[in-house]
Design a protein around this motif. Sequence first.
Motif, PDB file in Angstrom:
ATOM      1  N   LEU A 129     -17.629 -36.676  -1.390  1.00 52.38           N
ATOM      2  CA  LEU A 129     -18.211 -35.831  -1.286  1.00 52.38           C
ATOM      3  C   LEU A 129     -18.678 -35.831   0.771  1.00 52.38           C
ATOM      4  O   LEU A 129     -18.912 -34.333   1.467  1.00 52.38           O
ATOM      5  N   SER A 130     -18.160 -36.385   1.112  1.00 59.71           N
ATOM      6  CA  SER A 130     -18.437 -36.096   3.087  1.00 59.71           C
ATOM      7  C   SER A 130     -17.400 -35.776   3.315  1.00 59.71           C
ATOM      8  O   SER A 130     -16.362 -36.192   3.621  1.00 59.71           O
ATOM      9  N   SER A 131     -17.749 -34.612   4.353  1.00 61.63           N
ATOM     10  CA  SER A 131     -16.695 -33.965   5.140  1.00 61.63           C
ATOM     11  C   SER A 131     -16.013 -34.284   6.073  1.00 61.63           C
ATOM     12  O   SER A 131     -16.008 -34.178   7.399  1.00 61.63           O
ATOM     13  N   SER A 132     -17.237 -35.696   6.830  1.00 58.51           N
ATOM     14  CA  SER A 132     -17.413 -36.280   7.697  1.00 58.51           C
ATOM     15  C   SER A 132     -16.184 -37.435   8.357  1.00 58.51           C
ATOM     16  O   SER A 132     -15.571 -37.771   9.554  1.00 58.51           O
ATOM     17  N   LEU A 133     -15.867 -37.725   7.592  1.00 56.72           N
ATOM     18  CA  LEU A 133     -14.338 -38.778   7.551  1.00 56.72           C
ATOM     19  C   LEU A 133     -13.300 -38.279   7.438  1.00 56.72           C
ATOM     20  O   LEU A 133     -13.135 -37.475   7.536  1.00 56.72           O
ATOM     21  N   SER A 134     -12.846 -39.148   8.283  1.00 56.24           N
ATOM     22  CA  SER A 134     -10.881 -38.677   8.742  1.00 56.24           C
ATOM     23  C   SER A 134     -10.409 -39.166   7.462  1.00 56.24           C
ATOM     24  O   SER A 134     -10.780 -39.546   6.920  1.00 56.24           O
TER      25      SER A 134
END
Length: 562
Positions: A509-514
């Motif tokens: 659900l995280s959109s900040s991870l590369s």
Amino acid sequence: MAKSKNNAKKLSYISVPSQIINSISSSSLQSLIDSPKKSSRTSIFTTKSSIWFLTLFLFGFLGMFTIGFKTDTPFPQKPCSTTHQKLSISNHHSKSKLGIASVLLKKERKSFRNDHKDEFFVSHVELGAKGSSGIEKKSEFWKKPNGLGYKPCLSFSSDYRRQSERVLKERRKYLMVVVSGGMNQQRNQIVDAVVIARILGASLIVPILQVNVIWGDESEFGDIFDLEHFKKVLANDVRVVSALPSTHLMTRPMEGRPPLHATPSWIRSRYLRRLNREGVLLLRGLDSRLSKDLPSDLQKLRCKVAFNALRFAEPIEKLGNKIAERMKSKGPYLALHLRLEKDVWVRTGCLPGLSPKYNEIVNNERIQRPELLTARSNMSYLQRKMAGFCPLNAREVTRLLKGLGAPKDAKIYWAGGKPLGGKEALLPLIQEFPNFYNKEDLALTGELQPFVKKASLMAAIDYIVSEKSDVFMPSHGGNMGHAIQGYRAFTGHKKFITPNKRHMLPYFLSSSLSEEEFNRIIKELHRNSLGQPVQRTNKRGRDVTKYPVPECMCNNHSHSQS
């Protein structure tokens, strides 16, 4: 091979004209040689015309031969792209850009004759992705886990062997069992039925398979399993008979249903005295009724039944092995057990993640048939999802496989029933891993016909292809995933992946991870769930047929201590 074909074509250009020349030499040329010198003007003219005609013909043929020779020379081939390769099929299919591999296979299967199907399939359908050098690329993803020296170890104690003489001579007590559910659920109950027969010292009647309510499958034990092999393997443990003897036909069986996780002492105290008196005991619904924590010899008997005695019937084994060979013929493959059927979404209280239309279908079915919901009803869908109680959908399976380093050209065999939403539900997987097949794609025309209306037999074929894969991963828990995990450990520590759903889903659900960081986290979360031996004793209540160490497998160190 290509060179020999070119040479054959060149020879054909030469051989055909030589026949023409021979025919000419036996007519026109021969007449010129044999004609008398005193011939008339007309014959001389005719002879000159024949010579001119022959000269023109030879020059014309040489020109044609030169053109034919040049066009026969193959054009330089561009190396195939391994990242976008779907199927390497015969030339007339090479322009196809369809994303669904099964469509291509079905079109190709229509073109070959019945008498050469297998040969055509192996030579024209490239299941493996290879580079231009023809050497398959290596990938860390296929690496076999370290088995830590554990091997099958089913040596029974002297007490067990001594008691076997008395148990096998028994002719007064008989155990009848009715097993229910799908094929893998039936397997579990059959395993426990053998162990209960041993606990009671009774002969086991071949288990009766209850008609499956959901699929309407009326298969009997001998349709799915090799009955003679079953009897032979267990000949020193439990006496297995096909039917009650005539002496017991008029006996009304005593019926029972053990509680969940019943112990051997409970079973003896509850049933043994009445069984000695009445002669026949009938048990139903054995699913999880026998304790997972049994004495060592009975745990070994469980493994012996699950891993050795329950072999599938010959027709199923034969076809399952054929399909597995077709997958393996071009390199390693991953078997993926997908739980995307409508009844799975309904029972687990989860949603398929496709569209509002399909969510509504699942919710309506759950309202109309609340008895199907086996999940915790006091939890919301999101709570169940984040707790790891829901199957992974195709999009989540795709992200997990990519995070674990599965190469794009990986061959995937997917086992399971028809997914809710059909091909739409599978699109994320097919788009990312185009070498994506099931038994319908790989079976030749007519091969599946004897099994197509028998859900248990179709599941057995999936089981065989999955157990023979290089890597196995289920999208959800369940009986098949557990059974194959234990079997793969017992037969050589083949790699299996247990999705760590509870811990990985928040990162989904995280959109900040590369992508690089996401993949690193996914690999770290699954570091200890990629096939290394897990000891059952670390957690009581674990099924020995899923975790066969240490009762059913031992290494040199553990064996020397026992």
